[in-house]
Design an enzyme around this catalytic site. Structure first.
Site, PDB file in Angstrom:
ATOM      1  NE  ARG A   1      -3.545   0.802   0.122  1.00 20.40           N
ATOM      2  CZ  ARG A   1      -4.331   0.880  -1.010  1.00 20.40           C
ATOM      3  NH1 ARG A   1      -4.188   0.188  -1.957  1.00 20.40           N
ATOM      4  NH2 ARG A   1      -4.684   2.181  -1.017  1.00 20.40           N
TER       5      ARG A   1
ATOM      6  CB  CYS B   1       0.372   6.410   9.998  1.00 29.17           C
ATOM      7  SG  CYS B   1      -0.524   4.601  10.530  1.00 29.17           S
TER       8      CYS B   1
ATOM      9  NE  ARG C   1      -1.476  -7.511  14.660  1.00 30.07           N
ATOM     10  CZ  ARG C   1      -1.490  -6.437  14.072  1.00 30.07           C
ATOM     11  NH1 ARG C   1      -1.910  -6.219  13.038  1.00 30.07           N
ATOM     12  NH2 ARG C   1      -0.809  -5.310  14.663  1.00 30.07           N
TER      13      ARG C   1
ATOM     14  CG  ASN D   1      -4.643   4.166   7.523  1.00 30.95           C
ATOM     15  OD1 ASN D   1      -5.708   4.839   7.141  1.00 30.95           O
ATOM     16  ND2 ASN D   1      -4.194   3.179   6.672  1.00 30.95           N
TER      17      ASN D   1
END
Length: 327
Positions: free
Chosen positions: A11, A150, A194, A311
């Site tokens: 990303r 972030c 997670r 973010n």
């Protein structure tokens, strides 16, 4: 012109590609990722968060071509084998998440790069420098730099400013969009939560924000607790701070403190707003944090402060700011 390479096209790597390809300040000369070039070109062109790439992007053997600019596309698992010396790479943006300690990141230096900028909080043997807070500590001799993550970039400025009043303790909950480190369907994971379906649940996860903040703000040691709550959205975050100050204060005083900071010393880093925002409104915002004055509340010396941030876009903006300092 500074010559840049990106290692890891997830990303952050892909967003940096989009933002740097037409830069007049740096030249993007190469990217490295193990995925096939046709798949990479597709993911660069079509993005579910930021939309279709504004221009043309294609691939050919060994290269991507974006808006007429050719960028070498490599598929090397081992950074020390990358052709950074031949390509005269000044800075590698290390965005894979796999080479975040000094020994691992130094593979890029051994391959011929002059410097490495991580896209995460690195190990303790790498300087942790947050833009807008302690970027002045960068020296010409340092070859590997961590700009934090972030969440660190959001939180550091807020706690530093409030510590001028005096902080007894702070509890921080980052309500954060789900990430690639979670699963879309239930699956095994060393952190059990997670492994649960990210788009179907609100999921608390462990984070290292407390340790990062204590490195940056040593006087805050043993005063910080943090958790991240992942929520079923693909982008954006809300940082929820519950702070016990040394002295009583007012909502007006806290909001004035941050609105003044946003206009002056922290312009471009902090934004202040009293608009009734939701997370979608933060998409593409370049600030490290956006203080939402409408959600500030105070009881005596207990303060609730809310900050938004994108973010991905806010953080890549800080990485680009770092490139300006690394020339």
């Amino acid at each position: 012109m500074m010559r840049i390479a990106i290692n890891g096209m997830g990303r952050i790597g892909r967003l940096l590609f989009r933002r740097l390809i037409d830069s007049n300040e740096v030249e993007l000369v190469a990217v490295n990722d193990i995925m096939d070039a046709d798949n990479l070109a597709y993911l660069l062109k079509y993005d579910s968060i930021y939309g279709t790439f504004a221009g043309n992007i294609t691939h050919k053997p060994g290269a991507l071509v974006a808006n007429g600019k050719e960028v070498k596309a490599l598929q090397q698992q081992h950074p020390y084998l990358l052709p950074w010396k031949d390509l005269q790479v000044d800075v590698v943006l290390e965005c894979s998440g796999q080479f975040s300690n000094r020994a691992a990141a130094e593979q890029h230096i051994k391959a011929g790069a002059r410097r490495v900028l991580l896209s995460t909080t690195g190990s303790n043997d790498i300087p942790l420098l947050v833009y807008g807070f302690n970027q002045h500590a960068l020296t010409k001799e340092e070859t590997i730099i961590s700009p934090g993550g972030c969440m660190t970039n959001c939180s550091t400025h807020i706690l530093y400013i409030l510590n001028a009043i005096g902080i007894k303790s702070v509890q921080c909950n980052i309500l954060h969009s789900y990430t690639s480190r979670q699963e879309l369907v239930d699956a095994p994971h060393k952190q059990f939560r997670r492994g649960r379906a990210a788009a179907e649940a609100i999921i608390p996860v462990e984070i290292d924000l407390q340790q990062s903040l204590e490195r940056l703000l040593p006087t805050m040691k043993d005063k910080i607790a943090s958790v991240s709550t992942r929520v079923p959205v693909a982008n954006g975050a809300l940082a929820d701070f519950t702070i016990q100050l040394q002295h009583e204060t007012t909502r007006e005083e806290i909001n004035k403190l941050f609105s003044t900071a946003a206009k002056n010393d922290y312009k471009g880093i902090i934004e202040y707003t009293e608009d009734p925002l939701v997370s979608l409104d933060i998409k593409g915002n370049t600030h490290s944090c956006v203080i939402d004055g409408t959600l500030t509340s105070v009881i005596g010396n207990h303060v609730k402060l809310i900050a938004w941030f994108d973010n991905e876009y806010g953080f890549t903006t800080r990485m680009i700011d770092w490139l300006g300092l690394m020339k």
